[in-house]
Design an enzyme around this catalytic site. Structure first.
Site, PDB file in Angstrom:
ATOM      1  N   SER A 139     -25.176 -12.631 -18.561  1.00  0.00           N
ATOM      2  CA  SER A 139     -24.964 -13.721 -17.599  1.00  0.00           C
ATOM      3  C   SER A 139     -25.677 -14.965 -18.103  1.00  0.00           C
ATOM      4  O   SER A 139     -26.656 -14.850 -18.865  1.00  0.00           O
ATOM      5  CB  SER A 139     -25.557 -13.314 -16.253  1.00  0.00           C
ATOM      6  OG  SER A 139     -25.578 -14.412 -15.368  1.00  0.00           O
ATOM      7  N   TYR A 152     -31.867  -9.100 -10.409  1.00  0.00           N
ATOM      8  CA  TYR A 152     -30.563  -9.239 -11.086  1.00  0.00           C
ATOM      9  C   TYR A 152     -30.711 -10.100 -12.344  1.00  0.00           C
ATOM     10  O   TYR A 152     -30.268  -9.711 -13.429  1.00  0.00           O
ATOM     11  CB  TYR A 152     -29.533  -9.867 -10.137  1.00  0.00           C
ATOM     12  CG  TYR A 152     -28.223 -10.166 -10.851  1.00  0.00           C
ATOM     13  CD1 TYR A 152     -27.351  -9.141 -11.201  1.00  0.00           C
ATOM     14  CD2 TYR A 152     -27.884 -11.477 -11.220  1.00  0.00           C
ATOM     15  CE1 TYR A 152     -26.166  -9.405 -11.888  1.00  0.00           C
ATOM     16  CE2 TYR A 152     -26.704 -11.742 -11.900  1.00  0.00           C
ATOM     17  CZ  TYR A 152     -25.853 -10.709 -12.232  1.00  0.00           C
ATOM     18  OH  TYR A 152     -24.691 -10.964 -12.922  1.00  0.00           O
TER      19      TYR A 152
HETATM   20  N1  NAP Z   1     -18.910 -13.238 -11.423  1.00  0.00           N
HETATM   21  C1  NAP Z   1     -19.976 -13.875 -11.902  1.00  0.00           C
HETATM   22  O1  NAP Z   1     -20.328 -14.976 -11.437  1.00  0.00           O
HETATM   23  C2  NAP Z   1     -20.753 -13.278 -13.037  1.00  0.00           C
HETATM   24  C3  NAP Z   1     -21.586 -14.120 -13.752  1.00  0.00           C
HETATM   25  C4  NAP Z   1     -22.331 -13.594 -14.792  1.00  0.00           C
HETATM   26  C5  NAP Z   1     -22.234 -12.253 -15.096  1.00  0.00           C
HETATM   27  N2  NAP Z   1     -21.409 -11.447 -14.388  1.00  0.00           N
HETATM   28  C6  NAP Z   1     -21.346 -10.031 -14.740  1.00  0.00           C
HETATM   29  O2  NAP Z   1     -20.007  -9.667 -14.949  1.00  0.00           O
HETATM   30  C7  NAP Z   1     -19.873  -8.261 -14.768  1.00  0.00           C
HETATM   31  C8  NAP Z   1     -18.658  -7.998 -13.908  1.00  0.00           C
HETATM   32  O3  NAP Z   1     -18.896  -8.518 -12.614  1.00  0.00           O
HETATM   33  P1  NAP Z   1     -17.764  -9.244 -11.761  1.00  0.00           P
HETATM   34  O4  NAP Z   1     -18.220 -10.606 -11.518  1.00  0.00           O
HETATM   35  O5  NAP Z   1     -16.451  -9.015 -12.371  1.00  0.00           O
HETATM   36  O6  NAP Z   1     -17.933  -8.493 -10.357  1.00  0.00           O
HETATM   37  P2  NAP Z   1     -17.101  -7.295  -9.675  1.00  0.00           P
HETATM   38  O7  NAP Z   1     -15.706  -7.700  -9.434  1.00  0.00           O
HETATM   39  O8  NAP Z   1     -17.945  -6.868  -8.524  1.00  0.00           O
HETATM   40  O9  NAP Z   1     -17.078  -6.180 -10.786  1.00  0.00           O
HETATM   41  C9  NAP Z   1     -18.127  -5.263 -10.982  1.00  0.00           C
HETATM   42  C10 NAP Z   1     -17.548  -4.038 -11.630  1.00  0.00           C
HETATM   43  O10 NAP Z   1     -18.614  -3.127 -11.921  1.00  0.00           O
HETATM   44  C11 NAP Z   1     -18.236  -1.845 -11.464  1.00  0.00           C
HETATM   45  N3  NAP Z   1     -19.421  -1.094 -11.076  1.00  0.00           N
HETATM   46  C12 NAP Z   1     -20.444  -1.509 -10.293  1.00  0.00           C
HETATM   47  N4  NAP Z   1     -21.311  -0.512 -10.100  1.00  0.00           N
HETATM   48  C13 NAP Z   1     -20.831   0.554 -10.777  1.00  0.00           C
HETATM   49  C14 NAP Z   1     -21.271   1.895 -10.941  1.00  0.00           C
HETATM   50  N5  NAP Z   1     -22.395   2.353 -10.375  1.00  0.00           N
HETATM   51  N6  NAP Z   1     -20.516   2.722 -11.699  1.00  0.00           N
HETATM   52  C15 NAP Z   1     -19.369   2.289 -12.271  1.00  0.00           C
HETATM   53  N7  NAP Z   1     -18.906   1.042 -12.152  1.00  0.00           N
HETATM   54  C16 NAP Z   1     -19.622   0.187 -11.400  1.00  0.00           C
HETATM   55  C17 NAP Z   1     -17.326  -2.107 -10.274  1.00  0.00           C
HETATM   56  O11 NAP Z   1     -16.447  -1.013 -10.106  1.00  0.00           O
HETATM   57  P3  NAP Z   1     -16.516   0.024  -8.890  1.00  0.00           P
HETATM   58  O12 NAP Z   1     -17.029  -0.702  -7.688  1.00  0.00           O
HETATM   59  O13 NAP Z   1     -15.113   0.508  -8.785  1.00  0.00           O
HETATM   60  O14 NAP Z   1     -17.466   1.067  -9.357  1.00  0.00           O
HETATM   61  C18 NAP Z   1     -16.552  -3.324 -10.737  1.00  0.00           C
HETATM   62  O15 NAP Z   1     -15.443  -2.945 -11.497  1.00  0.00           O
HETATM   63  C19 NAP Z   1     -21.190  -7.786 -14.172  1.00  0.00           C
HETATM   64  O16 NAP Z   1     -21.988  -7.198 -15.165  1.00  0.00           O
HETATM   65  C20 NAP Z   1     -21.822  -9.071 -13.685  1.00  0.00           C
HETATM   66  O17 NAP Z   1     -23.225  -8.980 -13.632  1.00  0.00           O
HETATM   67  C21 NAP Z   1     -20.645 -11.935 -13.361  1.00  0.00           C
END
Ligand code: NAP
Length: 253
Positions: A139, A152
């Site tokens: 991130s 986080y």
């Molecule tokens: N969106 C942002 O602003 C942002 C910015 C910087 C970094 N990120 C990073 O990007 C990545 C993806 O996040 P996103 O923004 O796309 O959010 P998201 O839509 O909430 O996606 C998170 C994903 O992680 C999976 N996950 C969470 N806990 C899990 C577990 N215990 N076991 C298996 N799978 C798990 C979820 O799947 P299930 O719920 O089906 O398990 C979901 O597919 C994350 O690492 C996040 O920290 C996001």
């Protein structure tokens, strides 16, 4: 990383960045396996992308990770790209009399322990391929923390640091170590309001720019950085660190 002809595992492939990245890589001619906890969403994404495979796993459960990794190894011995994208976020209030750390502990488990464990389990498969990639989604907050979410932010800084060390350890192997550091993106990571937050980058724009970076091999020292995240990446060097910290402090309402 080559853009096609890979066998790719994307964790957190049920929603948000992981799902759209998995779909984009599927469209580019890769064999893609997605993992996540929500079976209904795995069924949906694989149903909409014929040839894609879904495997349910809870990456906060160490025993489940071992079983999952063993199954991936035996089903996909040609696996050459691991994208550790699954993650959760949360906030903690350290000014409270009773500080609830439940979410903080599961964030450490999912964002750090799960990634390290899965990577360690699958690195022997990656090393056996002539060309392979280990990627982790960190991130922009790896470079300047978001004050309402100290744990986080720190999990992402941990992964950045870990990846830098791993890149050096693995430089004489076939494994390229990449960091995908998104800016604030419109997903449900921080709750339903984030999907339409105008301050966040639209998901489709983010994925398009990431795919362009991969296609043009415009990776910077192992980091996949879209333009929007670059001010955070260089904040300390640019003397803007405190400015970002102060700005972030006002974002959480
Ligand atoms: N969106 C942002 O602003 C942002 C910015 C910087 C970094 N990120 C990073 O990007 C990545 C993806 O996040 P996103 O923004 O796309 O959010 P998201 O839509 O909430 O996606 C998170 C994903 O992680 C999976 N996950 C969470 N806990 C899990 C577990 N215990 N076991 C298996 N799978 C798990 C979820 O799947 P299930 O719920 O089906 O398990 C979901 O597919 C994350 O690492 C996040 O920290 C996001």
């Amino acid at each position: 990383m080559k853009i096609s002809g890979n066998t790719i595992l994307v964790t957190g492939g049920t929603s948000g960045i992981g799902r759209r990245l998995a779909e984009a890589l599927h469209d580019k001619g890769n064999k893609v396996v997605v993992a996540g906890r929500r079976q209904a969403l795995l069924d949906e994404v694989t149903g909409q992308n014929p040839g894609m495979i879904g495997i349910a796993v809870d990456l906060s459960d160490g025993a489940a990770i071992e079983t999952f990794a063993a199954s991936v190894k035996s089903q996909f011995p040609q696996l050459n790209v691991l994208i550790n994208n699954a993650g959760i976020a949360g906030v903690e209030d350290y000014t409270a009399d009773s500080i609830d750390l439940t979410r903080a502990y599961s964030t450490i488990q999912t964002n750090i322990t799960g990634v390290v464990q899965l990577s360690a389990a699958l690195l022997p498969v990656l090393r056996a391929q002539p060309q392979s990639t280990l990627m982790v989604t960190t991130s922009g907050l790896a470079f300047v923390p978001y004050p309402p979410g100290p744990v986080y932010s720190a999990t992402k800084a941990f992964m950045h640091n870990w990846l830098d060390a791993l890149r050096v350890q693995l430089r004489k192997t076939s494994v390229e170590v990449l960091e995908l550091a998104p800016p604030y993106v419109q997903t449900e990571l921080g709750g339903p309001r984030q999907v339409s937050d105008p301050r966040a980058m639209p998901l489709e724009e983010y994925i398009t720019e990431v795919v362009q970076i991969l296609e043009n091999n415009a990776i910077e020292n192992g980091e996949i950085l879209v333009d929007r995240v670059k001010p955070l990446r260089t904040a300390e060097k640019d003397g803007k660190y405190q400015e970002f910290l102060d700005m972030f402090a006002t974002m959480h309402d």
